[in-house]
Design a protein around this motif. Structure first.
Motif, mmCIF file in Angstrom:
data_model
loop_
_atom_site.group_PDB
_atom_site.id
_atom_site.type_symbol
_atom_site.label_atom_id
_atom_site.label_comp_id
_atom_site.label_asym_id
_atom_site.label_seq_id
_atom_site.Cartn_x
_atom_site.Cartn_y
_atom_site.Cartn_z
ATOM 1 N N TRP A 48 -51.138 100.038 -54.020
ATOM 2 C CA TRP A 48 -50.127 101.018 -54.421
ATOM 3 C C TRP A 48 -50.159 101.237 -55.926
ATOM 4 O O TRP A 48 -50.374 100.297 -56.683
ATOM 5 C CB TRP A 48 -48.724 100.512 -54.073
ATOM 6 C CG TRP A 48 -48.427 100.359 -52.621
ATOM 7 C CD1 TRP A 48 -48.527 99.214 -51.884
ATOM 8 C CD2 TRP A 48 -47.959 101.382 -51.730
ATOM 9 N NE1 TRP A 48 -48.145 99.458 -50.590
ATOM 10 C CE2 TRP A 48 -47.786 100.772 -50.468
ATOM 11 C CE3 TRP A 48 -47.670 102.738 -51.894
ATOM 12 C CZ2 TRP A 48 -47.335 101.488 -49.349
ATOM 13 C CZ3 TRP A 48 -47.218 103.440 -50.780
ATOM 14 C CH2 TRP A 48 -47.059 102.827 -49.529
ATOM 15 N N HIS A 49 -49.915 102.486 -56.355
ATOM 16 C CA HIS A 49 -49.552 102.712 -57.750
ATOM 17 C C HIS A 49 -48.173 103.364 -57.785
ATOM 18 O O HIS A 49 -47.632 103.759 -56.747
ATOM 19 C CB HIS A 49 -50.621 103.507 -58.509
ATOM 20 C CG HIS A 49 -50.830 104.930 -58.077
ATOM 21 N ND1 HIS A 49 -49.847 105.884 -58.102
ATOM 22 C CD2 HIS A 49 -51.958 105.586 -57.653
ATOM 23 C CE1 HIS A 49 -50.325 107.060 -57.717
ATOM 24 N NE2 HIS A 49 -51.605 106.898 -57.409
ATOM 25 N N ASP A 50 -47.596 103.464 -58.956
ATOM 26 C CA ASP A 50 -46.201 103.903 -59.081
ATOM 27 C C ASP A 50 -46.024 105.418 -59.110
ATOM 28 O O ASP A 50 -44.899 105.905 -59.216
ATOM 29 C CB ASP A 50 -45.570 103.302 -60.347
ATOM 30 C CG ASP A 50 -45.366 101.804 -60.235
ATOM 31 O OD1 ASP A 50 -45.127 101.322 -59.106
ATOM 32 O OD2 ASP A 50 -45.458 101.108 -61.264
ATOM 33 N N GLY A 51 -47.129 106.159 -59.024
ATOM 34 C CA GLY A 51 -47.038 107.603 -59.145
ATOM 35 C C GLY A 51 -46.991 108.326 -57.818
ATOM 36 O O GLY A 51 -46.497 107.809 -56.807
ATOM 37 N N GLY A 52 -47.516 109.563 -57.826
ATOM 38 C CA GLY A 52 -47.469 110.438 -56.674
ATOM 39 C C GLY A 52 -48.796 110.564 -55.964
ATOM 40 O O GLY A 52 -49.428 109.577 -55.618
ATOM 41 N N HIS A 53 -49.236 111.831 -55.790
ATOM 42 C CA HIS A 53 -50.441 112.099 -55.003
ATOM 43 C C HIS A 53 -51.718 112.046 -55.833
ATOM 44 O O HIS A 53 -52.810 112.162 -55.288
ATOM 45 C CB HIS A 53 -50.302 113.472 -54.332
ATOM 46 C CG HIS A 53 -51.220 113.685 -53.171
ATOM 47 N ND1 HIS A 53 -51.205 112.881 -52.042
ATOM 48 C CD2 HIS A 53 -52.203 114.606 -52.964
ATOM 49 C CE1 HIS A 53 -52.118 113.307 -51.195
ATOM 50 N NE2 HIS A 53 -52.741 114.353 -51.728
ATOM 51 N N GLU A 54 -51.563 111.870 -57.144
ATOM 52 C CA GLU A 54 -52.743 111.863 -58.012
ATOM 53 C C GLU A 54 -53.512 110.543 -57.891
ATOM 54 O O GLU A 54 -52.951 109.505 -57.539
ATOM 55 C CB GLU A 54 -52.319 112.085 -59.476
ATOM 56 C CG GLU A 54 -51.654 110.884 -60.152
ATOM 57 C CD GLU A 54 -50.196 110.694 -59.815
ATOM 58 O OE1 GLU A 54 -49.590 109.727 -60.346
ATOM 59 O OE2 GLU A 54 -49.641 111.485 -59.015
ATOM 60 N N ILE A 55 -54.809 110.621 -58.174
ATOM 61 C CA ILE A 55 -55.639 109.419 -58.223
ATOM 62 C C ILE A 55 -55.481 108.794 -59.599
ATOM 63 O O ILE A 55 -55.646 109.468 -60.616
ATOM 64 C CB ILE A 55 -57.122 109.753 -57.967
ATOM 65 C CG1 ILE A 55 -57.299 110.312 -56.551
ATOM 66 C CG2 ILE A 55 -57.998 108.518 -58.152
ATOM 67 C CD1 ILE A 55 -58.705 110.820 -56.269
ATOM 68 N N ARG A 56 -55.177 107.508 -59.651
ATOM 69 C CA ARG A 56 -55.008 106.800 -60.913
ATOM 70 C C ARG A 56 -56.120 105.773 -61.109
ATOM 71 O O ARG A 56 -56.787 105.358 -60.161
ATOM 72 C CB ARG A 56 -53.639 106.133 -60.982
ATOM 73 C CG ARG A 56 -52.500 107.136 -61.092
ATOM 74 C CD ARG A 56 -51.202 106.472 -61.516
ATOM 75 N NE ARG A 56 -50.155 107.446 -61.783
ATOM 76 C CZ ARG A 56 -48.946 107.129 -62.220
ATOM 77 N NH1 ARG A 56 -48.641 105.839 -62.437
ATOM 78 N NH2 ARG A 56 -48.046 108.063 -62.451
ATOM 79 N N GLU A 57 -56.294 105.379 -62.358
ATOM 80 C CA GLU A 57 -57.384 104.482 -62.712
ATOM 81 C C GLU A 57 -57.339 103.182 -61.916
ATOM 82 O O GLU A 57 -58.371 102.651 -61.517
ATOM 83 C CB GLU A 57 -57.342 104.175 -64.216
ATOM 84 C CG GLU A 57 -58.544 103.406 -64.728
ATOM 85 C CD GLU A 57 -59.845 104.168 -64.596
ATOM 86 O OE1 GLU A 57 -60.892 103.506 -64.386
ATOM 87 O OE2 GLU A 57 -59.829 105.418 -64.691
ATOM 88 N N GLY A 58 -56.138 102.677 -61.667
ATOM 89 C CA GLY A 58 -56.016 101.411 -60.948
ATOM 90 C C GLY A 58 -56.614 101.457 -59.559
ATOM 91 O O GLY A 58 -57.215 100.473 -59.106
#
Length: 206
Positions: A180-190
Motif C-alpha cells: 500500500w501507499h498513502d495516495g490514490g490511483h497514481e503509481i508511486r516510487e515505493g
C-alpha cells in the motif's frame, strides 16, 4: 497468428531468460511500460500489447459500461484472446519464467487471464487492480506468486475491493504480497521498488 493478434512492441532479452508481459492502463499504449520492464527485470524479453478496445479514443483491453462496471461478455472475449496471445509468445520464446505486469485496466486483464488460465504465469504484478466480481478458477494458483499494489485513497479502486482481491487470491492458494501507499490511483516510487524486489528472484544470473 496469435503472436500478432494485438498491436505490440517487444524488447529483446536473454535467450531462454524470463518473458515479461507489460499491460498498460486506460489511455496508455504499448509504450507505457515498455522501458520499465528492463529496469525491473534486466535480461527479460518484454512484450507489451496495446488494448484493442477504444473508449472515446482511449485504448483499453475490454469494454465497460461505467466506472467499475464491466461488460462481462467482452471481458470474457478479451481474456480468451489475451491468453492465446500470451501462450503463442511463450511457445515462441521458450522462457525460463513467464511474468505479467499490469496497471489499472492492464492489471484487470492480467488478473482475468490468471483466473482463466492459472498455470500460464509464474508471477504477476497487479498495480491498482479493480476486480468487482468473484473470481472463478478451474484449479488453483498454488504455482503463482502475485504482488498487488494499491493506494489507500484510490478513488477508482476502492481499498475494500483490493482487500477482497487479496483474500480471493490467497483462497486460491496464490503466494500473495500486498503493498500500500498513502495516495490514490497514481503509481508511486515505493511500489516500483516493491515490484523490483518482488521480481528480483527471476533475474538471470550475471
Amino acid at each position: 497468428m496469435a503472436t500478432d493478434s494485438y498491436v505490440h512492441k517487444t524488447v529483446a532479452g536473454n535467450r531462454g531468460g524470463p518473458l515479461l508481459f507489460a499491460f498498460h492502463g486506460t489511455g496508455g499504449d504499448e509504450n507505457q511500460f515498455l522501458g520499465l520492464g528492463p529496469d525491473l527485470l534486466p535480461g527479460a524479453k518484454v512484450v507489451a500489447p496495446r488494448g484493442d478496445v477504444s473508449e472515446h479514443g482511449a485504448a483499453r483491453y475490454f469494454r465497460r459500461t461505467g466506472e467499475g462496471v464491466y461488460d462481462m461478455a467482452d471481458l470474457s472475449r478479451a481474456t480468451a484472446k489475451m491468453a492465446d496471445f500470451v501462450r503463442a509468445h511463450v511457445e515462441e520464446a521458450g522462457p525460463s519464467t513467464v511474468i505479467g505486469l499490469g496497471y489499472s485496466n492492464g492489471a484487470n486483464i492480467l488478473a482475468s487471464v490468471l483466473f482463466h488460465a492459472p498455470s500460464l504465469f509464474d508471477a504477476a504484478v497487479l498495480m491498482h487492480p479493480l476486480i468487482p466480481f468473484t473470481p472463478h478458477v478451474e484449479g488453483d494458483l498454488s504455482s503463482t506468486r502475485v504482488l498487488v499494489t494499491a493506494g489507500k485513497r484510490d478513488p477508482i479502486c476502492p481499498p475494500a475491493l483490493t482487500v477482497e482481491l487479496d483474500r480471493a487470491l490467497r483462497d486460491l492458494s496464490a503466494d500473495v504480497e500486498l503493498f500500500w501507499h498513502d495516495g490514490g490511483h497514481e503509481i508511486r516510487e515505493g511500489e516500483l521498488t516493491a515490484a523490483g524486489a518482488f521480481l528480483a528472484p527471476y533475474r538471470p544470473a550475471a
